[in-house]
Motif scaffolding. Structure first.
Motif, PDB file in Angstrom:
ATOM      1  N   ASN A 242     -15.461 -24.953  20.366  1.00 54.81           N
ATOM      2  CA  ASN A 242     -16.240 -26.069  20.283  1.00 54.81           C
ATOM      3  C   ASN A 242     -17.728 -25.336  20.402  1.00 54.81           C
ATOM      4  OD1 ASN A 242     -14.041 -27.770  20.286  1.00 54.81           O
ATOM      5  ND2 ASN A 242     -14.432 -28.456  22.560  1.00 54.81           N
ATOM      6  N   ASP A 243     -17.903 -24.502  21.216  1.00 53.99           N
ATOM      7  CA  ASP A 243     -19.245 -23.953  21.379  1.00 53.99           C
ATOM      8  C   ASP A 243     -19.762 -23.325  20.112  1.00 53.99           C
ATOM      9  OD1 ASP A 243     -21.216 -22.686  23.231  1.00 53.99           O
ATOM     10  OD2 ASP A 243     -20.533 -21.031  22.303  1.00 53.99           O
ATOM     11  N   ARG A 247     -22.986 -24.266  18.000  1.00 57.35           N
ATOM     12  CA  ARG A 247     -23.866 -23.260  17.625  1.00 57.35           C
ATOM     13  C   ARG A 247     -24.374 -23.347  16.001  1.00 57.35           C
ATOM     14  NH1 ARG A 247     -22.841 -17.753  19.756  1.00 57.35           N
ATOM     15  NH2 ARG A 247     -20.771 -18.275  19.932  1.00 57.35           N
TER      16      ARG A 247
END
Length: 387
Positions: A242-243, A247
């Motif tokens: 998810n991160d 990004r």
């Protein structure tokens, strides 16, 4: 390598003849082995939904979230084209499927360009064998270039997730107010994930990136963000995925804002101290869409009165006695009254390319930031005719 940075993917871009300029206009992203992989998408909420969006949604549903390839064209949005538009979108998928030896439902489609103009489907179909034949692991740049319309540079990103990669490409320079930016994005990863996990990663990823981008308040008929996963890196932590996706989306959204039509400023408009995050977002978006405010940014004028007026009229809780505004960290207004400040420092900030503006309502903990631009003569020149 951008969209092909993640192992397991190839891409290509060619000039098929859709654009009168002869510039590249047909793009392909595909799995390297021609086998279907997990896929997911988020799409425009515009009810004037373009044929490619309808077709791609249907294909993802038919395959339970799997795809072999994404075919994209620029120069024609295939929007407001009726049943013929649906037929043309399906024909693009079928032509790619024939070249790859797969089912047409395993091919997704995106289009960007002019609205309400019939697709030159014969030209596109004639170009598909060339773009399929050109696909390679080094084809990311060509693919990203071929989806550009009024963009001046290709938008690409590579994120190292620590044991896996997320790569991507996007286009968008106007009609950027996505609420799931005209905007298209294709992301790829070598992380192993289910279609449901990919959809969750996309929803998380677009929230503070594409959905927080508001160049001109216009939501496209074609907005699409797709994510495909080859799985070659094996399972990864969902939070890490998810991160990394977030990004990647944030980078692409920032690149779109920097390349927005006619823009001379990239503005981070933050509202803080609101009664809730929802009210902060409403206020930040309202200010970001104000032509008066945008004109003052273009003129390098820290005219906080226009911001105060917008926030006082947009329907959120507002108390002038608690209101303040800062430009570049320098408070120019406190209690809705002009505050003593270093005018030269503020002028220096306003003369720069990147503006940081914070309006503090002083009422609560709600906060939100919108990425936006100024309004220049060049934007009007670009959009005063069909473009």
């Amino acid at each position: 390598m951008s969209v092909t940075a993640a192992p397991g993917f190839v891409a290509a871009g060619v000039a098929a003849g859709i654009k009168a300029s002869g510039n590249p206009d047909l793009s392909l992203v595909a799995t390297a082995d021609g086998k279907p992989v997990a896929a997911a998408g988020v799409f425009t909420r515009n009810k004037m939904t373009a044929a490619p969006v309808i077709t791609t949604r249907a294909h993802l549903e038919a395959t339970a979230g799997h795809a072999v390839a994404v075919v994209l064209n620029s120069g024609n949005a295939n929007a407001a084209t009726g049943q013929q538009g649906i037929d043309d979108a399906e024909a693009m998928c079928a032509a790619v499927a024939t070249e790859l030896g797969v089912d047409a439902s395993q091919v997704l489609v995106c289009s960007t360009g002019l609205i309400g103009i019939p697709m030159p489907i014969d030209v596109i179909k004639a170009g598909i064998p060339s773009v399929v034949a050109a696909r390679s692991a080094d084809g990311g740049q060509a693919a990203a270039t071929a989806i550009m319309t009024t963009d001046t540079v290709a938008k690409q990103v590579v994120i190292d997730g620590g044991g896996f990669v997320v790569g991507g490409m996007a286009k968008g320079a106007a009609m950027l107010s996505p609420n799931m930016a005209t905007m298209l994005a294709v992301l790829t990863t070598d992380a192993a994930a289910t279609p449901e996990q990919l959809k969750a990663a996309l929803v998380y990823g677009v929230a503070d990136s594409f959905n927080a981008l508001d160049v001109d308040g216009c939501t496209s008929t074609n907005d699409t963000v797709l994510l495909l996963a080859s799985g070659l890196a094996g399972s990864v932590d969902e939070a890490a995925l998810n991160d990394a996706v977030a990004r990647a989306c944030a980078s692409l959204a920032a690149q779109m804002c920097a390349d927005a039509e006619g823009a001379t400023k990239v503005v981070r408009m933050t509202v803080t101290g609101a009664a809730s995050d929802e009210e902060a977002l409403l206020g930040a978006r309202y200010v970001s869409r104000s032509n008066l405010v945008k004109c003052s940014w273009y003129g390098c004028d820290p005219y906080w009165g226009r911001i105060a007026s917008d926030l006082g009229s947009c329907g959120i809780d507002f108390d002038p006695s608690k209101f303040s505004v800062s430009y570049g960290g320098i408070t120019v207004c406190r209690g809705a009254i002009d505050a003593d400040h270093d005018a030269a420092a503020v002028a220096s900030h306003m003369a720069g390319r990147n503006l940081e503006i914070v309006a503090d309502l002083g009422l609560g903990t709600g906060t939100a930031t919108i990425l936006t631009n100024d309004l220049s003569h060049a934007y009007i020149d670009e959009n005063m005719g069909t473009s």
